[in-house]
Motif scaffolding. Structure first.
Motif, mmCIF file in Angstrom:
data_model
loop_
_atom_site.group_PDB
_atom_site.id
_atom_site.type_symbol
_atom_site.label_atom_id
_atom_site.label_comp_id
_atom_site.label_asym_id
_atom_site.label_seq_id
_atom_site.Cartn_x
_atom_site.Cartn_y
_atom_site.Cartn_z
ATOM 1 N N ILE A 69 4.006 4.228 6.064
ATOM 2 C CA ILE A 69 3.843 3.182 7.086
ATOM 3 C C ILE A 69 3.492 1.857 6.416
ATOM 4 O O ILE A 69 3.903 0.787 6.879
ATOM 5 N N THR A 70 2.762 1.931 5.301
ATOM 6 C CA THR A 70 2.374 0.717 4.555
ATOM 7 C C THR A 70 3.610 -0.100 4.182
ATOM 8 O O THR A 70 3.638 -1.325 4.333
ATOM 9 N N ARG A 71 4.649 0.563 3.706
ATOM 10 C CA ARG A 71 5.884 -0.133 3.314
ATOM 11 C C ARG A 71 6.528 -0.810 4.524
ATOM 12 O O ARG A 71 7.010 -1.940 4.432
ATOM 13 N N SER A 72 6.529 -0.098 5.657
ATOM 14 C CA SER A 72 7.132 -0.672 6.860
ATOM 15 C C SER A 72 6.345 -1.882 7.343
ATOM 16 O O SER A 72 6.930 -2.861 7.822
ATOM 17 N N ILE A 73 5.020 -1.836 7.226
ATOM 18 C CA ILE A 73 4.184 -2.977 7.631
ATOM 19 C C ILE A 73 4.471 -4.177 6.727
ATOM 20 O O ILE A 73 4.664 -5.299 7.201
ATOM 21 N N LEU A 74 4.526 -3.943 5.422
ATOM 22 C CA LEU A 74 4.794 -5.040 4.484
ATOM 23 C C LEU A 74 6.191 -5.624 4.716
ATOM 24 O O LEU A 74 6.392 -6.832 4.625
ATOM 25 N N SER A 75 7.152 -4.776 5.064
ATOM 26 C CA SER A 75 8.519 -5.254 5.326
ATOM 27 C C SER A 75 8.589 -6.108 6.589
ATOM 28 O O SER A 75 9.554 -6.855 6.782
ATOM 29 N N ALA A 76 7.548 -5.987 7.454
ATOM 30 C CA ALA A 76 7.494 -6.817 8.665
ATOM 31 C C ALA A 76 6.965 -8.221 8.364
ATOM 32 O O ALA A 76 6.792 -9.030 9.275
ATOM 33 N N ASP A 77 6.705 -8.498 7.065
ATOM 34 C CA ASP A 77 6.304 -9.833 6.611
ATOM 35 C C ASP A 77 4.937 -10.256 7.155
ATOM 36 O O ASP A 77 4.774 -11.366 7.683
ATOM 37 N N VAL A 78 3.961 -9.368 7.025
ATOM 38 C CA VAL A 78 2.595 -9.696 7.464
ATOM 39 C C VAL A 78 1.947 -10.675 6.491
ATOM 40 O O VAL A 78 2.360 -10.801 5.341
ATOM 41 N N GLU A 79 0.918 -11.358 6.983
ATOM 42 C CA GLU A 79 0.171 -12.294 6.135
ATOM 43 C C GLU A 79 -0.749 -11.528 5.186
ATOM 44 O O GLU A 79 -0.787 -11.785 3.991
ATOM 45 N N GLN A 80 -1.509 -10.582 5.769
ATOM 46 C CA GLN A 80 -2.461 -9.796 4.984
ATOM 47 C C GLN A 80 -2.473 -8.366 5.513
ATOM 48 O O GLN A 80 -2.386 -8.146 6.724
ATOM 49 N N LEU A 81 -2.628 -7.396 4.612
ATOM 50 C CA LEU A 81 -2.708 -5.994 4.995
ATOM 51 C C LEU A 81 -3.951 -5.375 4.358
ATOM 52 O O LEU A 81 -4.083 -5.349 3.124
ATOM 53 N N LEU A 82 -4.844 -4.901 5.206
ATOM 54 C CA LEU A 82 -6.054 -4.217 4.759
ATOM 55 C C LEU A 82 -5.824 -2.717 4.874
ATOM 56 O O LEU A 82 -5.508 -2.209 5.958
ATOM 57 N N LEU A 83 -5.953 -2.004 3.769
ATOM 58 C CA LEU A 83 -5.764 -0.557 3.755
ATOM 59 C C LEU A 83 -7.114 0.131 3.601
ATOM 60 O O LEU A 83 -7.847 -0.164 2.653
ATOM 61 N N ILE A 84 -7.441 1.023 4.517
ATOM 62 C CA ILE A 84 -8.705 1.763 4.429
ATOM 63 C C ILE A 84 -8.370 3.230 4.237
ATOM 64 O O ILE A 84 -7.841 3.888 5.141
ATOM 65 N N GLU A 85 -8.641 3.729 3.041
ATOM 66 C CA GLU A 85 -8.283 5.096 2.672
ATOM 67 C C GLU A 85 -9.502 5.847 2.137
ATOM 68 O O GLU A 85 -10.148 5.397 1.200
ATOM 69 N N LYS A 86 -9.782 6.981 2.746
ATOM 70 C CA LYS A 86 -10.952 7.786 2.360
ATOM 71 C C LYS A 86 -10.673 8.646 1.129
ATOM 72 O O LYS A 86 -11.566 8.898 0.321
ATOM 73 N N ASP A 87 -9.438 9.111 0.986
ATOM 74 C CA ASP A 87 -9.060 10.061 -0.064
ATOM 75 C C ASP A 87 -8.671 9.315 -1.339
ATOM 76 O O ASP A 87 -7.629 8.648 -1.383
ATOM 77 N N ALA A 88 -9.482 9.445 -2.380
ATOM 78 C CA ALA A 88 -9.276 8.698 -3.627
ATOM 79 C C ALA A 88 -7.949 9.036 -4.303
ATOM 80 O O ALA A 88 -7.426 8.227 -5.091
ATOM 81 N N ARG A 89 -7.357 10.194 -4.010
ATOM 82 C CA ARG A 89 -6.098 10.583 -4.656
ATOM 83 C C ARG A 89 -4.952 9.622 -4.334
ATOM 84 O O ARG A 89 -3.996 9.498 -5.088
ATOM 85 N N PHE A 90 -5.060 8.934 -3.178
ATOM 86 C CA PHE A 90 -3.964 8.055 -2.750
ATOM 87 C C PHE A 90 -4.082 6.637 -3.303
ATOM 88 O O PHE A 90 -3.136 5.854 -3.202
ATOM 89 N N ILE A 91 -5.232 6.289 -3.849
ATOM 90 C CA ILE A 91 -5.465 4.891 -4.269
ATOM 91 C C ILE A 91 -4.463 4.413 -5.334
ATOM 92 O O ILE A 91 -3.923 3.305 -5.212
ATOM 93 N N PRO A 92 -4.165 5.192 -6.400
ATOM 94 C CA PRO A 92 -3.207 4.694 -7.407
ATOM 95 C C PRO A 92 -1.837 4.350 -6.823
ATOM 96 O O PRO A 92 -1.241 3.326 -7.182
ATOM 97 N N GLY A 93 -1.320 5.183 -5.921
ATOM 98 C CA GLY A 93 -0.031 4.888 -5.298
ATOM 99 C C GLY A 93 -0.081 3.642 -4.441
ATOM 100 O O GLY A 93 0.878 2.853 -4.402
#
Length: 350
Positions: A69-93
Motif C-alpha cells: 500500500i505504501t507504494r500506491s500511496i507514494l504513486s498518488a503523489d503525496v506531500e508527506q507519508l508517515l509510516l508507523i510499523e511495530k514489527d522491526a523486520r519490515f523497517i529495512p524494506g
C-alpha cells in the motif's frame, strides 16, 4: 530537470516487487500477529483510491508491512507519508522505499495504539471542525487482532477531537475482517447491528467500499476483507460524552437476543434496578420489548440522554459496574466453589 509550470506526476524508480522484498529480507507473516500481506498492486491502488484525492496530502499509513500500500500511496503523489510499523523486520524494506522517494517518507518504529498523533503533522494543516476535512488521511491494512481496539480508540479521539483529529475531521480508509466491516455499517434490524455500528455511525459517515477476497492475501486468511472509509461528522448523532454512550450501548448489546430492557437493567444496582429501568425507558420513550439490533440511532440517543439525566441526579451511578456486582455476589454466596457463568446465573435469578 522538470520544465516550469505543470509538474509531472511523481513516479517511483524501478524497485524489487513486493514478493522479491519478502524474499530479500526473509519476511514471513506471523500468525500470532494476524499478519497478511497484500501483494497485488492493483488492489493496493484500489484501496488508496478510496481515500480520495491524495496529491500533496499528508498521509499516515498504519502497519505498512512489506510496503504494498505504501507504494500506491507514494504513486498518488503525496506531500508527506508517515509510516508507523511495530514489527522491526519490515523497517529495512521500508527504508528502501524511503530512499526511492527522497524527502517524502518518515518511518516510525512504534505501536499505533500508543503513538501520539497530536503532533504527527504540520500545524498549518489544522482546520476548524466545521470546515472541510484537512488534507490528512489515515490508511491501513490492519491486522485483525488490532483493528477493533484501534477503531474504538480512534472513535473516542473523534468524540474528543484529539489525537489525529486535533487537526480537524481527518478521514480514514482501513481494512477489517469482512464481518467487522458489515457490523460497522449495519442498519437497524440487521443481524450484524452491534455496539460497533452505533459507536461508529453516531460519530462518522461510514462507507463499506468493497471486499477483497481472502485468496488475494499471503498467507490466505480464513475470511474475506472489507475496505471501510470513515469521515467524522460535524455534529455527532448522540451529543453525550464518549464514555457514557459506550456504557449505554455496551449494556444494551450485552444481551442482544433479549429485549433491550434486559440490557438497560445492567446500568443500575440491584437495589431499585427494576424501578429505575422502567423510569429510564419511559423517559426515553423507547419500547422495552424491542431487541437491541432493532433500535434506531434516534432511540439510542434518547436512551443516552435519559441515562445522562439519571446520572446527573445521582452522580455515583455512572461508576456502577454490573459485572463487579455479580462477582461480589458470587464471592459472598459461593466461597471457594465453582459457579456457573455470570450471565447464565444472573439470567436464572431474574
Amino acid at each position: 530537470m522538470a520544465a516550469p509550470g505543470k509538474v509531472a506526476a511523481f513516479r517511483l524508480p524501478p524497485l524489487p516487487t513486493i514478493g522479491e522484498i519478502i524474499k530479500l529480507f526473509r519476511l514471513k507473516a506471523l500468525k500470532q500477529l494476524s499478519q497478511n500481506f497484500l501483494l497485488d498492486l492493483r488492489l493496493t491502488d484500489k484501496i488508496v483510491k478510496q481515500a480520495g484525492e491524495l496529491k500533496n496530502a499528508h498521509v499516515c499509513e498504519v502497519g505498512p508491512g512489506p510496503g504494498g500500500i505504501t507504494r500506491s500511496i507514494l504513486s498518488a503523489d503525496v506531500e508527506q507519508l508517515l509510516l508507523i510499523e511495530k514489527d522491526a523486520r519490515f523497517i529495512p524494506g521500508l527504508q528502501m522505499l524511503s530512499e526511492a522517494a527522497p524527502g517524502k517518507v518518515r518511518i516510525v518504529h512504534g505501536d499505533i495504539l500508543t503513538y501520539k498523533m497530536e503532533k504527527a503533522f504540520p500545524k498549518h494543516l489544522k482546520k476548524n471542525w466545521e470546515d472541510e476535512p484537512p488534507d490528512i488521511h489515515i490508511i491501513g491494512n490492519l491486522p485483525f487482532s488490532v483493528s477493533t481496539p484501534l477503531i474504538i480508540k480512534w472513535l473516542e479521539n473523534v468524540s474528543k477531537r484529539d489525537g489525529p483529529f486535533a487537526y480537524g475531521r481527518t478521514q480514514m480508509t482501513l481494512t477489517f475482517q469482512k464481518e467487522v466491516g458489515e457490523r460497522l455499517t449495519a442498519n437497524p434490524g440487521s443481524n450484524q447491528r452491534s455496539r460497533l455500528s452505533i459507536m461508529a455511525q453516531h460519530l462518522c459517515t461510514v462507507e463499506n467500499c468493497f471486499v477483497i477476497p481472502g485468496q488475494a492475501f499471503v498467507p490466505k486468511p480464513e475470511v474475506d476483507v472489507a475496505v471501510v472509509h470513515f469521515t467524522p461528522l460535524v455534529q455527532p448523532k448522540i451529543q453525550q460524552p464518549f464514555e457514557l454512550v459506550e456504557k449505554v450501548v455496551q449494556s444494551v448489546f450485552q444481551f442482544r437476543r433479549k429485549y433491550c430492557f434486559r440490557g438497560i437493567e445492567t446500568l443500575f444496582p440491584e437495589s431499585g434496578r427494576l424501578k429505575r429501568t422502567e423510569q429510564l425507558m419511559m423517559t426515553a420513550d423507547v419500547d422495552p420489548t424491542l431487541r437491541p439490533f432493532q433500535l434506531s440511532m434516534s432511540q439510542f440517543r434518547k436512551l443516552c440522554n435519559a441515562y445522562r439525566k439519571t446520572c446527573d441526579e445521582d452522580p455515583s451511578l455512572f461508576e456502577f459496574n454490573y459485572r463487579e456486582e455479580l462477582r461480589q455476589k458470587k464471592t459472598r454466596s459461593l466461597p471457594g466453589s465453582t459457579s456457573q457463568p455470570e450471565e447464565t446465573e444472573e439470567e436464572n435469578q431474574l
